[in-house]
Structure formats: C-alpha cells, structure tokens
Design an enzyme around this catalytic site. Structure first.
Site, mmCIF file in Angstrom:
data_model
loop_
_atom_site.group_PDB
_atom_site.id
_atom_site.type_symbol
_atom_site.label_atom_id
_atom_site.label_comp_id
_atom_site.label_asym_id
_atom_site.label_seq_id
_atom_site.Cartn_x
_atom_site.Cartn_y
_atom_site.Cartn_z
ATOM 1 N N ALA A 1 -13.317 -7.346 -40.325
ATOM 2 C CA ALA A 1 -12.724 -8.257 -39.339
ATOM 3 C C ALA A 1 -12.711 -7.681 -37.930
ATOM 4 O O ALA A 1 -12.756 -8.440 -36.952
ATOM 5 C CB ALA A 1 -11.311 -8.639 -39.763
ATOM 6 N N TYR B 1 -18.590 -11.311 -51.804
ATOM 7 C CA TYR B 1 -18.801 -9.867 -51.673
ATOM 8 C C TYR B 1 -19.298 -9.201 -52.949
ATOM 9 O O TYR B 1 -19.578 -8.001 -52.939
ATOM 10 C CB TYR B 1 -17.500 -9.192 -51.207
ATOM 11 C CG TYR B 1 -17.034 -9.730 -49.879
ATOM 12 C CD1 TYR B 1 -17.714 -9.419 -48.707
ATOM 13 C CD2 TYR B 1 -15.932 -10.566 -49.797
ATOM 14 C CE1 TYR B 1 -17.298 -9.920 -47.487
ATOM 15 C CE2 TYR B 1 -15.507 -11.077 -48.574
ATOM 16 C CZ TYR B 1 -16.198 -10.758 -47.429
ATOM 17 O OH TYR B 1 -15.784 -11.262 -46.226
ATOM 18 N N ARG C 1 -21.919 -17.919 -42.369
ATOM 19 C CA ARG C 1 -20.508 -18.191 -42.610
ATOM 20 C C ARG C 1 -19.914 -19.013 -41.467
ATOM 21 O O ARG C 1 -20.615 -19.443 -40.557
ATOM 22 C CB ARG C 1 -19.777 -16.871 -42.821
ATOM 23 C CG ARG C 1 -20.340 -16.167 -44.089
ATOM 24 C CD ARG C 1 -19.629 -14.949 -44.476
ATOM 25 N NE ARG C 1 -18.238 -15.257 -44.809
ATOM 26 C CZ ARG C 1 -17.319 -14.329 -44.938
ATOM 27 N NH1 ARG C 1 -17.614 -13.058 -44.757
ATOM 28 N NH2 ARG C 1 -16.083 -14.658 -45.248
ATOM 29 N N HIS D 1 -23.045 -5.480 -42.811
ATOM 30 C CA HIS D 1 -22.172 -6.493 -43.415
ATOM 31 C C HIS D 1 -22.724 -6.863 -44.781
ATOM 32 O O HIS D 1 -23.930 -7.097 -44.923
ATOM 33 C CB HIS D 1 -22.086 -7.748 -42.545
ATOM 34 C CG HIS D 1 -21.517 -7.479 -41.200
ATOM 35 N ND1 HIS D 1 -20.163 -7.304 -40.997
ATOM 36 C CD2 HIS D 1 -22.113 -7.303 -40.000
ATOM 37 C CE1 HIS D 1 -19.957 -7.045 -39.724
ATOM 38 N NE2 HIS D 1 -21.120 -7.031 -39.093
ATOM 39 N N ARG E 1 -12.053 -8.775 -54.294
ATOM 40 C CA ARG E 1 -11.869 -9.717 -53.190
ATOM 41 C C ARG E 1 -13.056 -10.674 -53.098
ATOM 42 O O ARG E 1 -14.189 -10.255 -52.903
ATOM 43 C CB ARG E 1 -11.761 -8.937 -51.878
ATOM 44 C CG ARG E 1 -11.695 -9.821 -50.667
ATOM 45 C CD ARG E 1 -11.776 -9.011 -49.389
ATOM 46 N NE ARG E 1 -11.793 -9.898 -48.252
ATOM 47 C CZ ARG E 1 -12.415 -9.647 -47.132
ATOM 48 N NH1 ARG E 1 -13.068 -8.517 -46.968
ATOM 49 N NH2 ARG E 1 -12.386 -10.512 -46.144
ATOM 50 N N ASP F 1 -15.815 0.044 -27.523
ATOM 51 C CA ASP F 1 -15.762 1.111 -26.518
ATOM 52 C C ASP F 1 -15.951 2.484 -27.149
ATOM 53 O O ASP F 1 -16.630 3.345 -26.585
ATOM 54 C CB ASP F 1 -14.456 1.058 -25.743
ATOM 55 C CG ASP F 1 -14.397 -0.094 -24.758
ATOM 56 O OD1 ASP F 1 -15.461 -0.693 -24.453
ATOM 57 O OD2 ASP F 1 -13.288 -0.395 -24.279
ATOM 58 N N ASN G 1 -19.268 -0.753 -41.267
ATOM 59 C CA ASN G 1 -18.928 -2.104 -41.685
ATOM 60 C C ASN G 1 -17.508 -2.327 -41.168
ATOM 61 O O ASN G 1 -16.535 -2.002 -41.839
ATOM 62 C CB ASN G 1 -18.988 -2.263 -43.202
ATOM 63 C CG ASN G 1 -18.709 -3.693 -43.630
ATOM 64 O OD1 ASN G 1 -18.178 -4.486 -42.859
ATOM 65 N ND2 ASN G 1 -19.051 -4.009 -44.863
ATOM 66 N N PRO H 1 -11.173 -3.009 -42.589
ATOM 67 C CA PRO H 1 -10.099 -3.592 -43.379
ATOM 68 C C PRO H 1 -10.576 -4.426 -44.563
ATOM 69 O O PRO H 1 -11.589 -5.120 -44.480
ATOM 70 C CB PRO H 1 -9.322 -4.452 -42.380
ATOM 71 C CG PRO H 1 -10.254 -4.695 -41.261
ATOM 72 C CD PRO H 1 -11.166 -3.515 -41.205
ATOM 73 N N ASN H 2 -9.814 -4.304 -45.618
ATOM 74 C CA ASN H 2 -9.957 -5.063 -46.859
ATOM 75 C C ASN H 2 -11.142 -4.643 -47.721
ATOM 76 O O ASN H 2 -11.289 -5.138 -48.834
ATOM 77 C CB ASN H 2 -10.005 -6.577 -46.592
ATOM 78 C CG ASN H 2 -8.749 -7.067 -45.923
ATOM 79 O OD1 ASN H 2 -7.651 -6.757 -46.365
ATOM 80 N ND2 ASN H 2 -8.892 -7.796 -44.829
ATOM 81 N N GLU I 1 -24.793 -1.428 -37.751
ATOM 82 C CA GLU I 1 -23.718 -2.356 -38.116
ATOM 83 C C GLU I 1 -24.118 -2.995 -39.433
ATOM 84 O O GLU I 1 -25.211 -3.563 -39.540
ATOM 85 C CB GLU I 1 -23.557 -3.411 -37.030
ATOM 86 C CG GLU I 1 -22.542 -4.474 -37.343
ATOM 87 C CD GLU I 1 -22.488 -5.567 -36.286
ATOM 88 O OE1 GLU I 1 -21.859 -6.600 -36.571
ATOM 89 O OE2 GLU I 1 -23.061 -5.403 -35.196
#
Length: 146
Positions: A75, A23, A105, A98, A18, A85, A72, A10-11, A96
């Site tokens: 949230a 970012y 943060r 980011h 943003r 899962d 990524n 999301p986002n 993963e």
C-alpha cells in the site's frame, strides 16, 4: 560483494491467507526461500514490515550496505512520498515488485510513487515471480559493476 535487499511492506506477512484469489497461497516464508535459492551464493537481506518508518530505515541501511533493492511496498506504493525520497538516495538498481498486476486492479492502484525511482517494475507474476526479480536484480548489479 554487498547483499541485495528484498523489502516487503504492509500486510505481506499475511501472504498465503490474505485474498488468495489475488495473492495466491504462497507464504512469506516460502517467498524468502525462493529469493535465497534464486540468489545462490549472493547474500540476501530479507525483511517485511507493516511500518512505513521501518521500511524507510531498511532503505537507509541498503544505501550504506546494499548492492540492489527489490521492494514490494504494498500500500505504501501509492501513498508514501517519504519512501520515494528514501529510494531516490539509493544509487544501486531498484526493482519495484508487485505480486498482482496492479494495472488490472482498481484505479487507486494505478499510480505508483515508487515507480518514479524504480529502474524496473515487475507486476503480475505472482509470489513465485520474486525469484525472477532476484535474478534480474543480480544481472543489473553485475552490469553496473562491469
């Protein structure tokens, strides 16, 4: 060879606009171009969604059709047991990713459910770090196939 999946939560469709102080100004379209360039001739499936259900469906697709996943989850990293899962069913390597260093943060960003499955966690390289993640994933895929 099976494609690699680059999945964004999301986002991230708002990259470039943003919170650029966190970012950066690289857009999601530029991220996709970086990923495809870093992959060379290797096929890339690149997606972004604001829906947890859709993100999980793409993980399911990767279970059947993918060699590796860069995710990524944004949230959903910190909230989604369902995403964890689904990733646990994937047998290939998972990175993963980011854009920001989530560990610098606020404390709410410090506990990742996705990390419980990820083979590698990359954070803080900025949007251009996606290219590094693609190269790393391709190396992991090659190692597993050797």
């Amino acid at each position: 060879m099976k494609p690699i999946y680059v999945l964004n939560g999301p986002n991230l469709n708002r990259l470039g606009k943003r919170e650029p102080q966190i970012y950066g100004t690289t857009t999601l379209a530029e991220v996709e171009a970086l990923c495809r360039s870093a992959a060379g001739d290797h096929a890339v499936v690149f997606h972004q969604t604001n829906s947890e259900e859709q993100l999980i469906n793409w993980v399911h697709e990767a279970i059947d059709d993918g060699a590796g996943i860069i995710i990524n989850p944004a949230a959903f990293t910190f909230t989604s047991l369902a995403l964890l899962d689904s990733l646990k069913m994937f047998e290939g390597p998972v990175i993963e990713f980011h854009i920001s260093n989530i560990h610098k943060r606020e404390p709410i960003y410090h506990r990742s459910y996705v990390s419980m499955r990820a083979d590698v966690v990359m954070a803080g390289l900025g949007a251009k770090g996606y290219a590094t993640a693609v190269r790393a994933l391709l190396d992991l895929v090659e190692q597993r196939q050797a």
